[in-house]
Design a protein around this motif. Structure first.
Motif, PDB file in Angstrom:
ATOM      1  N   ARG A   9       1.214  -1.261  -0.097  1.00  0.00           N
ATOM      2  CA  ARG A   9      -0.050  -0.234  -0.307  1.00  0.00           C
ATOM      3  C   ARG A   9       0.852   1.241  -0.188  1.00  0.00           C
ATOM      4  O   ARG A   9       0.729   2.465  -0.614  1.00  0.00           O
ATOM      5  CB  ARG A   9      -1.081   0.249   1.422  1.00  0.00           C
ATOM      6  CG  ARG A   9      -2.129  -0.693   0.846  1.00  0.00           C
ATOM      7  CD  ARG A   9      -3.258   0.061   2.271  1.00  0.00           C
ATOM      8  NE  ARG A   9      -3.876   1.043   1.715  1.00  0.00           N
ATOM      9  CZ  ARG A   9      -4.479   1.693   3.187  1.00  0.00           C
ATOM     10  NH1 ARG A   9      -4.211   1.015   4.482  1.00  0.00           N
ATOM     11  NH2 ARG A   9      -4.489   2.650   2.823  1.00  0.00           N
ATOM     12  N   SER A  10       1.992   1.613   0.662  1.00  0.00           N
ATOM     13  CA  SER A  10       2.983   2.256   1.133  1.00  0.00           C
ATOM     14  C   SER A  10       3.970   2.619  -0.417  1.00  0.00           C
ATOM     15  O   SER A  10       3.750   3.873  -1.192  1.00  0.00           O
ATOM     16  CB  SER A  10       3.498   2.674   2.098  1.00  0.00           C
ATOM     17  OG  SER A  10       4.385   1.531   2.194  1.00  0.00           O
ATOM     18  N   LYS A  11       3.928   1.578  -0.956  1.00  0.00           N
ATOM     19  CA  LYS A  11       4.712   2.082  -1.886  1.00  0.00           C
ATOM     20  C   LYS A  11       3.569   2.339  -3.158  1.00  0.00           C
ATOM     21  O   LYS A  11       3.397   3.239  -4.110  1.00  0.00           O
ATOM     22  CB  LYS A  11       5.144   0.824  -2.585  1.00  0.00           C
ATOM     23  CG  LYS A  11       6.443   0.968  -3.521  1.00  0.00           C
ATOM     24  CD  LYS A  11       7.154  -0.571  -3.998  1.00  0.00           C
ATOM     25  CE  LYS A  11       8.790  -0.178  -4.097  1.00  0.00           C
ATOM     26  NZ  LYS A  11       9.186  -0.966  -4.929  1.00  0.00           N
ATOM     27  N   LYS A  12       2.253   1.685  -3.616  1.00  0.00           N
ATOM     28  CA  LYS A  12       1.499   2.065  -4.479  1.00  0.00           C
ATOM     29  C   LYS A  12       1.070   3.651  -4.420  1.00  0.00           C
ATOM     30  O   LYS A  12       1.150   4.063  -5.096  1.00  0.00           O
ATOM     31  CB  LYS A  12       0.164   1.772  -4.375  1.00  0.00           C
ATOM     32  CG  LYS A  12      -0.947   1.559  -5.413  1.00  0.00           C
ATOM     33  CD  LYS A  12      -2.154   0.340  -4.943  1.00  0.00           C
ATOM     34  CE  LYS A  12      -2.665   1.009  -5.694  1.00  0.00           C
ATOM     35  NZ  LYS A  12      -3.858  -0.321  -5.315  1.00  0.00           N
ATOM     36  N   LEU A  13       0.899   4.436  -3.328  1.00  0.00           N
ATOM     37  CA  LEU A  13       0.319   5.875  -2.486  1.00  0.00           C
ATOM     38  C   LEU A  13       1.371   5.912  -2.607  1.00  0.00           C
ATOM     39  O   LEU A  13       1.763   7.662  -2.089  1.00  0.00           O
ATOM     40  CB  LEU A  13      -0.784   5.742  -1.633  1.00  0.00           C
ATOM     41  CG  LEU A  13      -1.638   4.313  -2.039  1.00  0.00           C
ATOM     42  CD1 LEU A  13      -2.675   4.906  -0.694  1.00  0.00           C
ATOM     43  CD2 LEU A  13      -2.774   4.753  -3.018  1.00  0.00           C
ATOM     44  N   SER A  14       2.357   5.865  -3.235  1.00  0.00           N
ATOM     45  CA  SER A  14       3.625   7.197  -2.691  1.00  0.00           C
ATOM     46  C   SER A  14       3.485   8.081  -3.655  1.00  0.00           C
ATOM     47  O   SER A  14       3.853   9.541  -2.742  1.00  0.00           O
ATOM     48  CB  SER A  14       4.716   5.940  -2.290  1.00  0.00           C
ATOM     49  OG  SER A  14       5.954   7.207  -2.801  1.00  0.00           O
ATOM     50  N   ASN A 142       9.206   8.595   5.356  1.00  0.00           N
ATOM     51  CA  ASN A 142       8.912   8.118   6.455  1.00  0.00           C
ATOM     52  C   ASN A 142       7.173   7.403   6.803  1.00  0.00           C
ATOM     53  O   ASN A 142       7.143   5.798   6.899  1.00  0.00           O
ATOM     54  CB  ASN A 142       8.908   8.533   7.770  1.00  0.00           C
ATOM     55  CG  ASN A 142      10.307   8.844   7.958  1.00  0.00           C
ATOM     56  OD1 ASN A 142      10.975   8.777   8.206  1.00  0.00           O
ATOM     57  ND2 ASN A 142      10.434   9.739   9.031  1.00  0.00           N
ATOM     58  N   THR A 143       6.721   7.469   5.718  1.00  0.00           N
ATOM     59  CA  THR A 143       4.956   6.469   5.366  1.00  0.00           C
ATOM     60  C   THR A 143       5.964   5.158   4.465  1.00  0.00           C
ATOM     61  O   THR A 143       5.279   4.686   4.472  1.00  0.00           O
ATOM     62  CB  THR A 143       4.232   7.463   4.179  1.00  0.00           C
ATOM     63  OG1 THR A 143       5.479   7.361   2.547  1.00  0.00           O
ATOM     64  CG2 THR A 143       3.836   8.551   4.491  1.00  0.00           C
ATOM     65  N   LEU A 144       7.235   5.144   3.969  1.00  0.00           N
ATOM     66  CA  LEU A 144       7.320   3.986   3.670  1.00  0.00           C
ATOM     67  C   LEU A 144       8.349   3.099   4.292  1.00  0.00           C
ATOM     68  O   LEU A 144       8.582   1.394   3.934  1.00  0.00           O
ATOM     69  CB  LEU A 144       8.513   4.065   1.971  1.00  0.00           C
ATOM     70  CG  LEU A 144       8.022   5.338   1.513  1.00  0.00           C
ATOM     71  CD1 LEU A 144       9.175   5.431   0.072  1.00  0.00           C
ATOM     72  CD2 LEU A 144       6.686   4.251   0.537  1.00  0.00           C
ATOM     73  N   VAL A 145       8.491   3.187   6.008  1.00  0.00           N
ATOM     74  CA  VAL A 145       8.858   2.502   6.470  1.00  0.00           C
ATOM     75  C   VAL A 145       7.837   2.108   7.925  1.00  0.00           C
ATOM     76  O   VAL A 145       8.016   1.816   8.282  1.00  0.00           O
ATOM     77  CB  VAL A 145      10.217   3.252   7.341  1.00  0.00           C
ATOM     78  CG1 VAL A 145      10.769   2.881   8.328  1.00  0.00           C
ATOM     79  CG2 VAL A 145      11.430   3.657   6.420  1.00  0.00           C
ATOM     80  N   PRO A 147       4.488   2.047   9.256  1.00  0.00           N
ATOM     81  CA  PRO A 147       2.812   1.908   9.232  1.00  0.00           C
ATOM     82  C   PRO A 147       2.703   2.994   9.261  1.00  0.00           C
ATOM     83  O   PRO A 147       0.803   3.623   9.518  1.00  0.00           O
ATOM     84  CB  PRO A 147       2.272   0.100  10.031  1.00  0.00           C
ATOM     85  CG  PRO A 147       3.339  -0.854   9.858  1.00  0.00           C
ATOM     86  CD  PRO A 147       4.497   0.660  10.149  1.00  0.00           C
ATOM     87  N   ALA A 148       2.549   3.777  10.613  1.00  0.00           N
ATOM     88  CA  ALA A 148       1.698   4.681  11.448  1.00  0.00           C
ATOM     89  C   ALA A 148       1.842   5.765  11.144  1.00  0.00           C
ATOM     90  O   ALA A 148       0.851   7.013  10.836  1.00  0.00           O
ATOM     91  CB  ALA A 148       2.406   5.064  13.232  1.00  0.00           C
ATOM     92  N   VAL A 149       2.806   5.931  10.240  1.00  0.00           N
ATOM     93  CA  VAL A 149       3.269   7.754   9.356  1.00  0.00           C
ATOM     94  C   VAL A 149       2.228   7.522   8.290  1.00  0.00           C
ATOM     95  O   VAL A 149       1.499   8.207   8.977  1.00  0.00           O
ATOM     96  CB  VAL A 149       4.261   7.806   9.493  1.00  0.00           C
ATOM     97  CG1 VAL A 149       4.673   9.236   8.315  1.00  0.00           C
ATOM     98  CG2 VAL A 149       5.700   7.790  10.553  1.00  0.00           C
ATOM     99  N   PHE A 150       2.456   6.545   7.513  1.00  0.00           N
ATOM    100  CA  PHE A 150       1.325   6.069   6.700  1.00  0.00           C
ATOM    101  C   PHE A 150      -0.043   6.376   6.857  1.00  0.00           C
ATOM    102  O   PHE A 150      -0.815   6.801   6.054  1.00  0.00           O
ATOM    103  CB  PHE A 150       1.999   4.813   6.052  1.00  0.00           C
ATOM    104  CG  PHE A 150       1.238   4.488   4.944  1.00  0.00           C
ATOM    105  CD1 PHE A 150       1.072   4.858   3.688  1.00  0.00           C
ATOM    106  CD2 PHE A 150       0.067   3.334   5.298  1.00  0.00           C
ATOM    107  CE1 PHE A 150       0.504   4.453   2.219  1.00  0.00           C
ATOM    108  CE2 PHE A 150      -1.488   4.013   3.687  1.00  0.00           C
ATOM    109  CZ  PHE A 150      -1.149   4.463   2.482  1.00  0.00           C
ATOM    110  N   GLU A 151      -0.526   6.150   8.037  1.00  0.00           N
ATOM    111  CA  GLU A 151      -2.101   5.828   8.533  1.00  0.00           C
ATOM    112  C   GLU A 151      -1.400   7.081   9.304  1.00  0.00           C
ATOM    113  O   GLU A 151      -2.836   8.094   8.833  1.00  0.00           O
ATOM    114  CB  GLU A 151      -2.235   5.027   9.142  1.00  0.00           C
ATOM    115  CG  GLU A 151      -3.282   5.247  10.698  1.00  0.00           C
ATOM    116  CD  GLU A 151      -4.404   4.553   9.365  1.00  0.00           C
ATOM    117  OE1 GLU A 151      -5.499   5.029   9.311  1.00  0.00           O
ATOM    118  OE2 GLU A 151      -4.440   3.788   8.735  1.00  0.00           O
TER     119      GLU A 151
END
Length: 161
Positions: A9-14, A142-145, A147-151
């Protein structure tokens, strides 16, 4: 914690997240900080970092001289020995760990030098600091590392700033 799903998900939405975060640089600094800080609190109430520890498994903090001194003292070794045993100088001329995962990461995802961990670890993932607009590139990384930052970023996109 399903890290494979997170990575996907993080890569897809990067690219989308990078564009969104870059756009926040043009917003009111206080509003951005308030939004980040509120979501930081909410997301970390739901997040068990010890179930993940991806930051410790994949990245290295910068070790400043005070961090080296503190960790060496905790380990009861000389700062020079700490540097020689655990650190290297990276392309930016900063001291970082010689390898990943972190040497001090235990099998249970606990930090074996937690009380003396470096400032970068103490402050990670930096989503509760002032003037967030100044670290949008880091936040994107950090969104790629984490999960909390991504969220946090996903929720920010929904509530708008």
């Amino acid at each position: 914690m399903d890290l494979q799903y997170f990575f996907h998900r993080s890569k897809k939405l990067s690219d989308e997240n990078k564009k969104f975060l870059t756009g926040l640089k043009k917003k009111d600094i206080r509003k951005v900080d308030i939004a980040f800080h509120e979501l930081h609190e909410a997301v970390f109430e739901e997040t068990d970092c010890l179930a993940c520890a991806n930051c410790c498994k994949t990245t290295s903090p910068i070790f400043y001289p005070v961090d080296i001194e503190r960790a060496a003292k905790y380990l009861r070794i000389k700062p020079g020995d700490f540097v020689e045993q655990y650190l290297r100088i990276d392309a930016d001329k900063d001291y970082v760990l010689q390898s990943s995962p972190c040497t001090f990461l235990g099998e249970d995802n606990h930090c074996t030098i937690y009380e003396s961990r470096p400032k970068a670890c103490r402050e990670y993932p930096h989503t509760d600091r002032k003037k967030m607009v100044q670290i949008m590139e880091l936040t994107h990384k950090n969104t790629l590392v984490c999960p909390a930052v991504f969220e946090i970023v996903e929720r920010l996109k929904k509530v708008g700033v």
